[in-house]
Design a protein around this motif. Structure first.
Motif, PDB file in Angstrom:
ATOM      1  N   SER A  63     -20.603   4.527   0.687  1.00  0.00           N
ATOM      2  CA  SER A  63     -21.306   3.340   1.196  1.00  0.00           C
ATOM      3  C   SER A  63     -20.754   2.620   2.223  1.00  0.00           C
ATOM      4  O   SER A  63     -21.343   1.249   2.416  1.00  0.00           O
ATOM      5  N   LEU A  64     -19.795   3.095   2.910  1.00  0.00           N
ATOM      6  CA  LEU A  64     -19.034   2.176   4.159  1.00  0.00           C
ATOM      7  C   LEU A  64     -19.817   2.658   5.065  1.00  0.00           C
ATOM      8  O   LEU A  64     -19.864   3.732   5.546  1.00  0.00           O
ATOM      9  N   ASP A  65     -20.060   1.698   6.214  1.00  0.00           N
ATOM     10  CA  ASP A  65     -20.781   1.972   7.496  1.00  0.00           C
ATOM     11  C   ASP A  65     -19.289   2.072   8.350  1.00  0.00           C
ATOM     12  O   ASP A  65     -18.406   1.273   8.086  1.00  0.00           O
ATOM     13  N   PRO A  66     -19.249   2.983   9.389  1.00  0.00           N
ATOM     14  CA  PRO A  66     -18.075   3.068  10.196  1.00  0.00           C
ATOM     15  C   PRO A  66     -17.660   1.916  11.011  1.00  0.00           C
ATOM     16  O   PRO A  66     -16.639   1.644  11.212  1.00  0.00           O
ATOM     17  N   VAL A  67     -18.694   0.928  11.237  1.00  0.00           N
ATOM     18  CA  VAL A  67     -18.242  -0.192  12.118  1.00  0.00           C
ATOM     19  C   VAL A  67     -17.715  -1.572  10.970  1.00  0.00           C
ATOM     20  O   VAL A  67     -17.395  -2.440  11.501  1.00  0.00           O
ATOM     21  N   ASP A  68     -17.818  -1.141   9.583  1.00  0.00           N
ATOM     22  CA  ASP A  68     -17.583  -2.313   8.793  1.00  0.00           C
ATOM     23  C   ASP A  68     -16.039  -2.390   8.686  1.00  0.00           C
ATOM     24  O   ASP A  68     -15.206  -1.370   8.811  1.00  0.00           O
ATOM     25  N   TYR A  69     -15.374  -3.622   8.554  1.00  0.00           N
ATOM     26  CA  TYR A  69     -13.955  -3.892   8.444  1.00  0.00           C
ATOM     27  C   TYR A  69     -13.605  -3.794   6.771  1.00  0.00           C
ATOM     28  O   TYR A  69     -14.233  -4.583   6.222  1.00  0.00           O
ATOM     29  N   VAL A  70     -12.868  -3.038   6.679  1.00  0.00           N
ATOM     30  CA  VAL A  70     -12.453  -2.597   5.107  1.00  0.00           C
ATOM     31  C   VAL A  70     -10.791  -3.149   4.966  1.00  0.00           C
ATOM     32  O   VAL A  70      -9.930  -2.877   5.590  1.00  0.00           O
ATOM     33  N   VAL A  71     -10.827  -3.858   3.795  1.00  0.00           N
ATOM     34  CA  VAL A  71      -9.626  -4.541   3.493  1.00  0.00           C
ATOM     35  C   VAL A  71      -9.310  -4.012   1.974  1.00  0.00           C
ATOM     36  O   VAL A  71      -9.988  -4.264   1.034  1.00  0.00           O
ATOM     37  N   LEU A  72      -8.386  -3.190   1.829  1.00  0.00           N
ATOM     38  CA  LEU A  72      -8.043  -2.365   0.461  1.00  0.00           C
ATOM     39  C   LEU A  72      -6.940  -3.107  -0.057  1.00  0.00           C
ATOM     40  O   LEU A  72      -6.007  -3.521   0.384  1.00  0.00           O
ATOM     41  N   LEU A  73      -7.276  -3.542  -1.233  1.00  0.00           N
ATOM     42  CA  LEU A  73      -6.231  -4.199  -2.280  1.00  0.00           C
ATOM     43  C   LEU A  73      -5.369  -3.148  -2.823  1.00  0.00           C
ATOM     44  O   LEU A  73      -5.935  -2.320  -3.579  1.00  0.00           O
ATOM     45  N   ASP A  74      -4.288  -3.229  -2.646  1.00  0.00           N
ATOM     46  CA  ASP A  74      -3.275  -2.009  -3.059  1.00  0.00           C
ATOM     47  C   ASP A  74      -1.783  -2.393  -3.033  1.00  0.00           C
ATOM     48  O   ASP A  74      -1.189  -2.985  -2.469  1.00  0.00           O
ATOM     49  N   GLU A  75      -1.336  -1.905  -4.188  1.00  0.00           N
ATOM     50  CA  GLU A  75       0.156  -2.515  -4.494  1.00  0.00           C
ATOM     51  C   GLU A  75       1.095  -1.877  -3.510  1.00  0.00           C
ATOM     52  O   GLU A  75       2.057  -2.543  -3.216  1.00  0.00           O
ATOM     53  N   ARG A  76       0.579  -1.006  -2.525  1.00  0.00           N
ATOM     54  CA  ARG A  76       1.750  -0.671  -1.244  1.00  0.00           C
ATOM     55  C   ARG A  76       1.065  -1.095   0.057  1.00  0.00           C
ATOM     56  O   ARG A  76       1.739  -0.641   0.932  1.00  0.00           O
ATOM     57  N   VAL A 110      -7.055   4.552  -5.372  1.00  0.00           N
ATOM     58  CA  VAL A 110      -7.942   5.256  -4.560  1.00  0.00           C
ATOM     59  C   VAL A 110      -7.261   6.080  -3.969  1.00  0.00           C
ATOM     60  O   VAL A 110      -5.978   6.340  -4.041  1.00  0.00           O
ATOM     61  N   ASN A 111      -7.982   7.444  -3.489  1.00  0.00           N
ATOM     62  CA  ASN A 111      -7.132   8.397  -2.731  1.00  0.00           C
ATOM     63  C   ASN A 111      -6.920   8.301  -1.420  1.00  0.00           C
ATOM     64  O   ASN A 111      -7.036   7.045  -0.713  1.00  0.00           O
ATOM     65  N   ASP A 112      -5.971   8.923  -0.607  1.00  0.00           N
ATOM     66  CA  ASP A 112      -5.615   8.770   0.734  1.00  0.00           C
ATOM     67  C   ASP A 112      -6.762   8.481   1.555  1.00  0.00           C
ATOM     68  O   ASP A 112      -6.580   7.973   2.712  1.00  0.00           O
ATOM     69  N   ALA A 113      -8.074   9.252   1.654  1.00  0.00           N
ATOM     70  CA  ALA A 113      -9.272   8.785   2.448  1.00  0.00           C
ATOM     71  C   ALA A 113      -9.488   7.463   2.516  1.00  0.00           C
ATOM     72  O   ALA A 113      -9.978   7.138   3.754  1.00  0.00           O
ATOM     73  N   VAL A 114      -9.514   6.899   1.626  1.00  0.00           N
ATOM     74  CA  VAL A 114      -9.967   5.434   1.359  1.00  0.00           C
ATOM     75  C   VAL A 114      -8.846   4.488   2.323  1.00  0.00           C
ATOM     76  O   VAL A 114      -9.204   3.802   2.539  1.00  0.00           O
ATOM     77  N   ARG A 115      -7.443   4.925   1.827  1.00  0.00           N
ATOM     78  CA  ARG A 115      -6.414   4.405   2.366  1.00  0.00           C
ATOM     79  C   ARG A 115      -6.417   4.467   3.858  1.00  0.00           C
ATOM     80  O   ARG A 115      -6.412   3.426   4.578  1.00  0.00           O
ATOM     81  N   LYS A 116      -6.727   5.727   4.421  1.00  0.00           N
ATOM     82  CA  LYS A 116      -6.894   5.780   5.694  1.00  0.00           C
ATOM     83  C   LYS A 116      -8.002   4.951   6.292  1.00  0.00           C
ATOM     84  O   LYS A 116      -8.035   4.606   7.653  1.00  0.00           O
ATOM     85  N   ARG A 117      -9.023   4.958   5.883  1.00  0.00           N
ATOM     86  CA  ARG A 117     -10.398   4.191   6.235  1.00  0.00           C
ATOM     87  C   ARG A 117     -10.165   2.756   6.379  1.00  0.00           C
ATOM     88  O   ARG A 117     -10.781   2.109   7.186  1.00  0.00           O
ATOM     89  N   ALA A 118      -9.289   2.364   5.483  1.00  0.00           N
ATOM     90  CA  ALA A 118      -9.121   0.828   5.350  1.00  0.00           C
ATOM     91  C   ALA A 118      -8.391   0.272   6.779  1.00  0.00           C
ATOM     92  O   ALA A 118      -7.761   1.083   7.192  1.00  0.00           O
ATOM     93  N   ASP A 119      -8.876  -0.798   7.234  1.00  0.00           N
ATOM     94  CA  ASP A 119      -8.322  -1.437   8.385  1.00  0.00           C
ATOM     95  C   ASP A 119      -7.187  -2.240   8.263  1.00  0.00           C
ATOM     96  O   ASP A 119      -6.243  -2.349   9.004  1.00  0.00           O
ATOM     97  N   LEU A 120      -7.366  -2.576   6.827  1.00  0.00           N
ATOM     98  CA  LEU A 120      -5.920  -3.453   6.449  1.00  0.00           C
ATOM     99  C   LEU A 120      -5.912  -3.129   4.964  1.00  0.00           C
ATOM    100  O   LEU A 120      -6.584  -3.137   4.045  1.00  0.00           O
ATOM    101  N   VAL A 121      -4.406  -2.707   4.758  1.00  0.00           N
ATOM    102  CA  VAL A 121      -4.115  -2.612   3.304  1.00  0.00           C
ATOM    103  C   VAL A 121      -3.236  -3.715   2.902  1.00  0.00           C
ATOM    104  O   VAL A 121      -2.202  -4.048   3.312  1.00  0.00           O
ATOM    105  N   TRP A 122      -3.864  -4.440   1.701  1.00  0.00           N
ATOM    106  CA  TRP A 122      -3.294  -5.797   1.476  1.00  0.00           C
ATOM    107  C   TRP A 122      -2.770  -5.675  -0.170  1.00  0.00           C
ATOM    108  O   TRP A 122      -3.521  -5.412  -0.945  1.00  0.00           O
ATOM    109  N   GLN A 123      -1.379  -6.091  -0.259  1.00  0.00           N
ATOM    110  CA  GLN A 123      -0.837  -6.202  -1.488  1.00  0.00           C
ATOM    111  C   GLN A 123      -0.914  -7.615  -1.677  1.00  0.00           C
ATOM    112  O   GLN A 123      -0.369  -8.412  -1.180  1.00  0.00           O
TER     113      GLN A 123
END
Length: 157
Positions: A63-76, A110-123
Motif C-alpha cells: 500500500s505504500l508509494d515509493p515517494v511516501d515518507y514512512v515513520v515506523l513506530l518501533d521499540e527499537r 513488522v519484518n525487516d522489509a518494513v523497517r528498511k522501507r521506513a524513512d524514520l523508525v521512532w520509539q
C-alpha cells in the motif's frame, strides 16, 4: 500534505474511539488526516509469529508509494521529543512531501522489509503500551507537533 495513521489490528477500542477521533480531527485542521486499519490475516491465531509478521508486513508494503515518507513506530527506534517530531513533520511539509505515513505494526511488530522501507523508525517510549493506546498517543503527539509548528499554546515546556 496528508498525514496517514496506519495500524495493523482490530478497529479502535470503543473506550478510546472518542479521544482518537478528537485528536485526529484536531490534526485535520492543519493537514489532511485519516486512519487506515489493516486487519491481521484471518488465520493469524494459527500462524507462526514470523509468518504473521510477514503477512502483515506484505500488506503494509503493498500500500505504500515509493515517494511516501514512512515513520515506523518501533521499540527499537530513535526517541524523539515533541519538538523534534514537529521538526520532522515541518521539514516534510517544507520539502513538498505529499504524504507522511505513521505505521504501527501488529502485535509482534513488522519484518525487516518494513523497517528498511521506513524513512524514520521512532520509539515512542521505552515502555511498552497496548496498540490501542499507542493509537491515541500517536494522534495526540502529532496534534501536539502541529501546534508546535504553528507556535500555538498547547505544548508547554
Amino acid at each position: 500534505m496528508k498525514i496517514l495513521f496506519w495500524s495493523v489490528g482490530a478497529r479502535h477500542d470503543a473506550s478510546l474511539v472518542k479521544a482518537i477521533d478528537d485528536f485526529t480531527q484536531r490534526v485535520s485542521h492543519y493537514y489532511g488526516c485519516e486512519w487506515k486499519l489493516v486487519p491481521p490475516p484471518k488465520n493469524a491465531a494459527s500462524m507462526p509469529v514470523a509468518d504473521q509478521k510477514d503477512a502483515e508486513s506484505e500488506l503494509l508494503l503493498k500500500s505504500l508509494d515509493p515517494v511516501d515518507y514512512v515513520v515506523l513506530l518501533d521499540e527499537r527506534g530513535k526517541m524523539l521529543s515533541s519538538p523534534e517530531l514537529a521538526s520532522v513533520i515541518e521539514q516534510r511539509a517544507i520539502n513538498g512531501a505529499k504524504k507522511i505515513h505513521f505505521v504501527i505494526g501488529g502485535a509482534f511488530g513488522v519484518n525487516d522489509a518494513v523497517r528498511k522501507r521506513a524513512d524514520l523508525v521512532w520509539q515512542l517510549s521505552k515502555l511498552v503500551f497496548p496498540h490501542q493506546l499507542v493509537r491515541l498517543m500517536l494522534a495526540e503527539q502529532v496534534y501536539r507537533a502541529c501546534t508546535i509548528i504553528r507556535g500555538e499554546k498547547y505544548h508547554h515546556v
